[in-house]
Design a protein around this motif. Structure first.
Motif, PDB file in Angstrom:
ATOM      1  N   ILE A 434       0.878  -1.185   0.000  1.00 36.82           N
ATOM      2  CA  ILE A 434       0.000   0.000   0.000  1.00 36.82           C
ATOM      3  C   ILE A 434       0.906   1.222   0.000  1.00 36.82           C
ATOM      4  CG2 ILE A 434      -1.873   1.186   1.206  1.00 36.82           C
ATOM      5  CD1 ILE A 434      -2.860  -1.494   2.064  1.00 36.82           C
ATOM      6  N   VAL A 435       0.864   1.945  -1.086  1.00 40.59           N
ATOM      7  CA  VAL A 435       1.939   2.896  -1.354  1.00 40.59           C
ATOM      8  C   VAL A 435       1.379   4.252  -1.803  1.00 40.59           C
ATOM      9  CG1 VAL A 435       3.318   0.927  -2.119  1.00 40.59           C
ATOM     10  CG2 VAL A 435       2.231   2.353  -3.832  1.00 40.59           C
ATOM     11  N   GLY A 436       2.237   5.251  -1.752  1.00 42.87           N
ATOM     12  CA  GLY A 436       1.879   6.536  -2.347  1.00 42.87           C
ATOM     13  C   GLY A 436       1.489   7.574  -1.314  1.00 42.87           C
ATOM     14  N   CYS A 437       0.514   8.391  -1.702  1.00 37.27           N
ATOM     15  CA  CYS A 437       0.382   9.728  -1.136  1.00 37.27           C
ATOM     16  C   CYS A 437      -0.867   9.891  -0.277  1.00 37.27           C
ATOM     17  CB  CYS A 437       0.311  10.714  -2.293  1.00 37.27           C
ATOM     18  SG  CYS A 437       1.301  10.213  -3.721  1.00 37.27           S
ATOM     19  N   PRO A 438      -0.971  11.056   0.381  1.00 34.07           N
ATOM     20  CA  PRO A 438      -2.149  11.415   1.165  1.00 34.07           C
ATOM     21  C   PRO A 438      -2.962  12.457   0.395  1.00 34.07           C
ATOM     22  CG  PRO A 438      -0.166  12.512   1.976  1.00 34.07           C
ATOM     23  CD  PRO A 438       0.145  11.989   0.630  1.00 34.07           C
ATOM     24  N   ASN A 439      -3.970  12.019  -0.350  1.00 33.92           N
ATOM     25  CA  ASN A 439      -4.699  12.940  -1.225  1.00 33.92           C
ATOM     26  C   ASN A 439      -5.836  13.615  -0.454  1.00 33.92           C
ATOM     27  OD1 ASN A 439      -6.357  14.112  -3.216  1.00 33.92           O
ATOM     28  ND2 ASN A 439      -5.553  12.695  -4.749  1.00 33.92           N
ATOM     29  N   PRO A 440      -5.830  14.965  -0.390  1.00 31.61           N
ATOM     30  CA  PRO A 440      -6.892  15.637   0.362  1.00 31.61           C
ATOM     31  C   PRO A 440      -8.295  15.260  -0.134  1.00 31.61           C
ATOM     32  CG  PRO A 440      -5.387  17.246  -0.644  1.00 31.61           C
ATOM     33  CD  PRO A 440      -4.867  15.886  -0.985  1.00 31.61           C
ATOM     34  N   LYS A 441      -8.398  14.796  -1.378  1.00 33.01           N
ATOM     35  CA  LYS A 441      -9.719  14.375  -1.875  1.00 33.01           C
ATOM     36  C   LYS A 441     -10.255  13.178  -1.086  1.00 33.01           C
ATOM     37  CE  LYS A 441      -9.321  15.637  -6.757  1.00 33.01           C
ATOM     38  NZ  LYS A 441      -9.192  15.104  -8.122  1.00 33.01           N
ATOM     39  N   THR A 465       4.850   2.157   2.222  1.00 34.64           N
ATOM     40  CA  THR A 465       5.976   3.054   1.951  1.00 34.64           C
ATOM     41  C   THR A 465       5.433   4.479   1.793  1.00 34.64           C
ATOM     42  OG1 THR A 465       5.681   2.714  -0.396  1.00 34.64           O
ATOM     43  CG2 THR A 465       7.357   1.343   0.667  1.00 34.64           C
ATOM     44  N   GLY A 466       6.356   5.414   1.651  1.00 32.03           N
ATOM     45  CA  GLY A 466       6.001   6.787   1.287  1.00 32.03           C
ATOM     46  C   GLY A 466       5.138   7.451   2.349  1.00 32.03           C
ATOM     47  N   CYS A 467       4.260   8.339   1.895  1.00 29.91           N
ATOM     48  CA  CYS A 467       3.415   9.054   2.855  1.00 29.91           C
ATOM     49  C   CYS A 467       2.406   8.124   3.515  1.00 29.91           C
ATOM     50  CB  CYS A 467       2.733  10.229   2.165  1.00 29.91           C
ATOM     51  SG  CYS A 467       3.901  11.569   1.855  1.00 29.91           S
ATOM     52  N   ILE A 468       2.119   6.976   2.900  1.00 32.28           N
ATOM     53  CA  ILE A 468       1.263   5.994   3.583  1.00 32.28           C
ATOM     54  C   ILE A 468       1.979   5.527   4.857  1.00 32.28           C
ATOM     55  CG2 ILE A 468       0.098   3.747   3.389  1.00 32.28           C
ATOM     56  CD1 ILE A 468      -1.170   5.744   1.518  1.00 32.28           C
ATOM     57  N   GLY A 469       3.306   5.539   4.841  1.00 31.78           N
ATOM     58  CA  GLY A 469       4.070   5.221   6.050  1.00 31.78           C
ATOM     59  C   GLY A 469       3.733   6.200   7.173  1.00 31.78           C
ATOM     60  N   HIS A 470       3.610   7.487   6.830  1.00 33.38           N
ATOM     61  CA  HIS A 470       3.245   8.486   7.849  1.00 33.38           C
ATOM     62  C   HIS A 470       1.810   8.262   8.335  1.00 33.38           C
ATOM     63  CE1 HIS A 470       6.609  11.482   7.480  1.00 33.38           C
ATOM     64  NE2 HIS A 470       6.746  10.900   6.306  1.00 33.38           N
ATOM     65  N   ILE A 471       0.900   8.043   7.377  1.00 31.80           N
ATOM     66  CA  ILE A 471      -0.513   7.873   7.763  1.00 31.80           C
ATOM     67  C   ILE A 471      -0.643   6.690   8.722  1.00 31.80           C
ATOM     68  CG2 ILE A 471      -2.800   7.198   6.907  1.00 31.80           C
ATOM     69  CD1 ILE A 471      -2.193   8.734   4.321  1.00 31.80           C
ATOM     70  N   THR A 472       0.012   5.575   8.389  1.00 28.65           N
ATOM     71  CA  THR A 472      -0.137   4.377   9.215  1.00 28.65           C
ATOM     72  C   THR A 472       0.583   4.549  10.552  1.00 28.65           C
ATOM     73  OG1 THR A 472       1.650   3.416   7.890  1.00 28.65           O
ATOM     74  CG2 THR A 472      -0.572   2.724   7.370  1.00 28.65           C
ATOM     75  N   ALA A 473       1.697   5.282  10.538  1.00 26.91           N
ATOM     76  CA  ALA A 473       2.390   5.539  11.813  1.00 26.91           C
ATOM     77  C   ALA A 473       1.481   6.366  12.722  1.00 26.91           C
ATOM     78  CB  ALA A 473       3.707   6.273  11.559  1.00 26.91           C
ATOM     79  N   GLN A 474       0.858   7.400  12.152  1.00 31.26           N
ATOM     80  CA  GLN A 474      -0.002   8.264  12.963  1.00 31.26           C
ATOM     81  C   GLN A 474      -1.235   7.519  13.479  1.00 31.26           C
ATOM     82  OE1 GLN A 474      -0.836  11.848  10.694  1.00 31.26           O
ATOM     83  NE2 GLN A 474       1.328  12.221  10.344  1.00 31.26           N
ATOM     84  N   ALA A 475      -1.683   6.523  12.707  1.00 28.95           N
ATOM     85  CA  ALA A 475      -2.875   5.763  13.115  1.00 28.95           C
ATOM     86  C   ALA A 475      -2.532   4.676  14.139  1.00 28.95           C
ATOM     87  CB  ALA A 475      -3.531   5.134  11.877  1.00 28.95           C
ATOM     88  N   GLY A 476      -1.243   4.482  14.401  1.00 28.59           N
ATOM     89  CA  GLY A 476      -0.844   3.468  15.385  1.00 28.59           C
ATOM     90  C   GLY A 476      -0.642   2.086  14.791  1.00 28.59           C
ATOM     91  N   TYR A 477      -0.720   1.961  13.466  1.00 29.25           N
ATOM     92  CA  TYR A 477      -0.641   0.631  12.844  1.00 29.25           C
ATOM     93  C   TYR A 477       0.788   0.075  12.797  1.00 29.25           C
ATOM     94  CZ  TYR A 477      -5.192   2.064  10.831  1.00 29.25           C
ATOM     95  OH  TYR A 477      -6.456   2.516  10.630  1.00 29.25           O
ATOM     96  N   LEU A 478       1.772   0.918  13.099  1.00 29.10           N
ATOM     97  CA  LEU A 478       3.158   0.425  13.071  1.00 29.10           C
ATOM     98  C   LEU A 478       3.629   0.035  14.476  1.00 29.10           C
ATOM     99  CD1 LEU A 478       4.824   3.004  10.612  1.00 29.10           C
ATOM    100  CD2 LEU A 478       3.429   1.003  10.086  1.00 29.10           C
ATOM    101  N   ASP A 479       2.682  -0.047  15.379  1.00 31.07           N
ATOM    102  CA  ASP A 479       2.997  -0.374  16.769  1.00 31.07           C
ATOM    103  C   ASP A 479       2.692  -1.856  17.008  1.00 31.07           C
ATOM    104  OD1 ASP A 479       3.014  -0.716  19.480  1.00 31.07           O
ATOM    105  OD2 ASP A 479       1.782   1.059  19.933  1.00 31.07           O
TER     106      ASP A 479
END
Ligand code: BF8
Length: 641
Positions: A434-441, A465-479
């Motif tokens: 699951i890769v790529g960006c955080p689209n405001p849409k 990878t990528g910004c999905i890495g940030h989204i999942t980190a913020q959601a707690g999924y990398l814990d």
């Protein structure tokens, strides 16, 4: 030359969501791919649908126009990654020639293994091998070779399969991009299927002379990541520190900033701060998180928000995904935006030209500017700092090397066995990159989070990878503490077993962070290793890709590379192909006979999860028989005894 286009006194800036709202309604022809503006008889609006021309002024059909537009997007993405990889290769070449003191080879083992995989002699002095590998890399940007050297990093079987269909990129990545631009000019290639074949070839050039080369050489110079724990979200900013954010993509800059942030800690204290707090934004954030444990402060869509905290003293940027809107926000705060790449300049920024040959001086200058900006913040009569109380723990750096080591520990004879057995039993229903960006849409609807939670519950492993890495980190999924809560029973069992094999105290996290967008190559390497160890073509493995909030042309080219590897690819928003029935049919159906991959378009997260599950189950049924498919459903439906 530079221009001054940032808000003047009294003007207000907007954030991405507000600009998106203001952009409505967006042009349906742009969205559906039917807007042709490559010549000055147009722009023409062509479509197979009811409202529009069925041919352009030159006679181009919707198929021609839509395919050309898509091909150009793929080529732009490939150009971005190839240019990035080339710059890293130039650094390795200078290391090999003994011309750079600021950089060294940190991972000699990786250097030798990459050399061997490319068919080069892996033995000899480190510097000699570095030079050999760098020359092979740079040859992939020059005329005259027979084939791209880095295609040797591709799964052999899939390479031969594509070769039989006549699919092979140009022997130079630059030539591939130039050919794409030339082929799609007015009055040139007009056959939609033929144009799309060019797109697949550009996707392959991206995957190997861009992504894989970039990761390989970055690992050689900066080290191959192993799992480490860091923190994520804007709560990683610290009011009493000099806050310096690194934004962009290449560790050639950011690793040097890490070094000088450390060396200038005392200077920051003399300026009245408690120290220097270095944080990462977008992909460079992922690069620093996985190698240096630097916090993941914000994905690309949140970069402007980081400035609005009032706590960020400087943001230093190199290439890609640095939204021009940041310049506007900076004008209203004390934050300094520092650009460093000579071909990337942004109104409102100060430019410090960064050159690997003067890396030490340049990086020191950058950190000193951040300290000066902190002093400016402190000297203001009044300023507001508002740091959100949002912070999570995240395990990052689950590299391909780490994963393959763990699998080898679990079964040295056949590392693919535990994975294949879990896929057959349904404990692991498949893997989705699951890769790529955080689209405001799609961000407000939490497209990525909802898709991932559904996949996890269905025993599918998301690797990100990528910004999905940030989204999942913020959601707690990398814990790893969330593994039992989020993963289905079968997947949780697999993650616990792998945690044991890795010698950890607990399971691996439910979602695996594999790095930046360039590091999508790590997913490709795992797929290749599984395919070769299990002797199953990549196009038959229960593995898929998804770019659930794509923004960038780079995400389109990465997705095309996944299609070339034979993977089903889900995207949201839809790729811009709606205005041609021919192109839509090729991408969603016919392509499966050509590469094994095909496109799934779905903007509803639950429906997207269902479609991905169906795609994975189809492959499991072909591999293991129908009875393998619904073991978990049958167990769930069985009456309790
Ligand atoms: O290359 S995920 S917004 S930062 S394009 Fe850009 Fe998209 Fe973020 Fe990294 Ni990738």
């Amino acid at each position: 030359m530079s221009s001054q286009e940032t808000p003047q006194d009294g003007e207000e800036y907007q954030l991405p969501e507000e600009r998106l709202e203001e952009s409505q309604p967006q042009c349906p022809f742009g969205k559906g791919g039917g807007c042709c503006r490559i010549c000055y008889m147009g722009p023409c609006r062509v479509t197979d649908g009811p409202r529009g021309m069925d041919k352009g002024v030159c006679g181009a059909t919707p198929g021609t126009v839509v395919a050309r537009n898509l091909y150009r997007e793929i080529a732009a993405g490939a150009a971005s990654h190839a240019d990035h990889a080339r710059e890293v290769a130039e650094v390795l070449e200078a290391i090999g020639e003994g011309e750079l003191s600021a950089y060294q080879v940190r991972d000699e083992e990786k250097l030798r293994s990459v050399a061997a995989d490319l068919g080069l002699d892996p033995e000899g002095e480190v510097q000699t091998v570095a030079k050999r590998v760098a020359e092979a890399a740079l040859a992939d940007f020059q005329e005259g070779g027979d084939t791209l050297n880095w295609l040797d990093r591709m799964p052999d079987e899939q390479r031969e399969f594509l070769d039989e269909q006549g699919i092979e990129p140009q022997p130079s990545a630059d030539q591939e991009v130039a050919r794409a631009m030339h082929r799609t000019t007015q009055g040139n290639d007009a056959d939609p299927a033929h144009i799309l074949q060019g797109g697949i070839e550009a996707g392959l050039a991206d995957g190997y002379a861009g992504l894989t080369m970039g990761t390989d050489l970055q690992d050689v110079i900066f080290g191959t990541p192993q799992p480490v724990t860091t923190e994520a979200n804007l709560g990683t900013l610290k009011e009493d520190h000099v806050n310096l954010a690194v934004h962009g993509h290449s560790p050639v800059l950011s690793e040097m900033v890490v070094k000088y942030a450390d060396e200038l800690e005392e200077a920051a204290k003399e300026a009245g701060a408690e120290g220097i707090n270095l944080v990462g934004i977008c992909c460079t954030g992922n690069e620093l998180a996985e190698r240096e444990e630097i916090p993941l402060a914000a994905h690309s869509t949140q970069a402007e928000l980081a400035v609005t905290t009032g706590a960020l003293d400087a943001m230093v940027a190199d290439i890609q995904c640095i939204w021009p809107g940041i310049g506007d926000v900076m004008e209203c705060h004390h934050t300094k935006l520092l650009t460093t790449t000579d071909y990337v300049q942004i109104p409102g920024a100060e430019h410090i030209s960064f050159d690997p040959e003067t890396a030490a001086e340049d990086a020191e200058e950058i950190v000193r500017r951040a300290i000066a900006a902190y002093e400016d913040r402190e000297s203001r009569q009044s300023y507001e700092v508002e740091i959100p109380d949002e912070k999570t723990e995240a395990v990052v750096g689950v590299s391909d090397d780490f994963v393959l080591d763990v699998l080898s520990n679990a079964d040295p004879e056949n590392p693919a066995r535990p994975v294949v057995e879990a896929m057959e039993s349904g404990d692991l229903r498949g893997i989705v990159g699951i890769v790529g960006c955080p689209n405001p849409k799609l961000r407000t609807a939490e497209m990525t989070e909802r898709l991932i939670e559904d996949l996890l519950a269905a025993n599918v492993l998301p690797v990100v990878t990528g910004c999905i890495g940030h989204i999942t980190a913020q959601a707690g999924y990398l814990d790893p503490g969330m593994t039992d809560e989020l993963a289905g029973d079968g997947l949780a069992e697999v993650l616990h077993a792998l945690g044991d094999a890795a010698g950890l105290d607990g399971p691996l996290p439910p979602v695996w962070h594999m790095g930046s967008c360039v590091d999508n190559s790590r997913i490709g390497n795992v797929v290749r290793a599984l395919s070769e160890a299990a002797d199953v073509p990549t196009r038959d493995l229960p593995v898929a890709a998804s770019a659930p909030e794509l923004i960038a042309e780079k995400a389109v080219s990465i997705g095309t590379w996944a299609l070339a590897l034979g993977l089903p690819l889900h995207t949201a928003p839809d790729l811009r192909i709606e205005h041609s029935e021919t192109v839509s049919e090729i991408m969603t159906e016919d392509l499966e006979d050509i590469t094994g991959g095909y496109l799934i378009q779905e903007e509803n997260p639950e429906m997207a999860a269902d479609e991905l599950l169906a795609a994975l189950d189809d492959r499991r049924a072909d591999l293991f028989g129908e009875e393998a498919i619904d073991r978990h459903e049958r167990e769930a439906a069985a009456p309790e005894s």
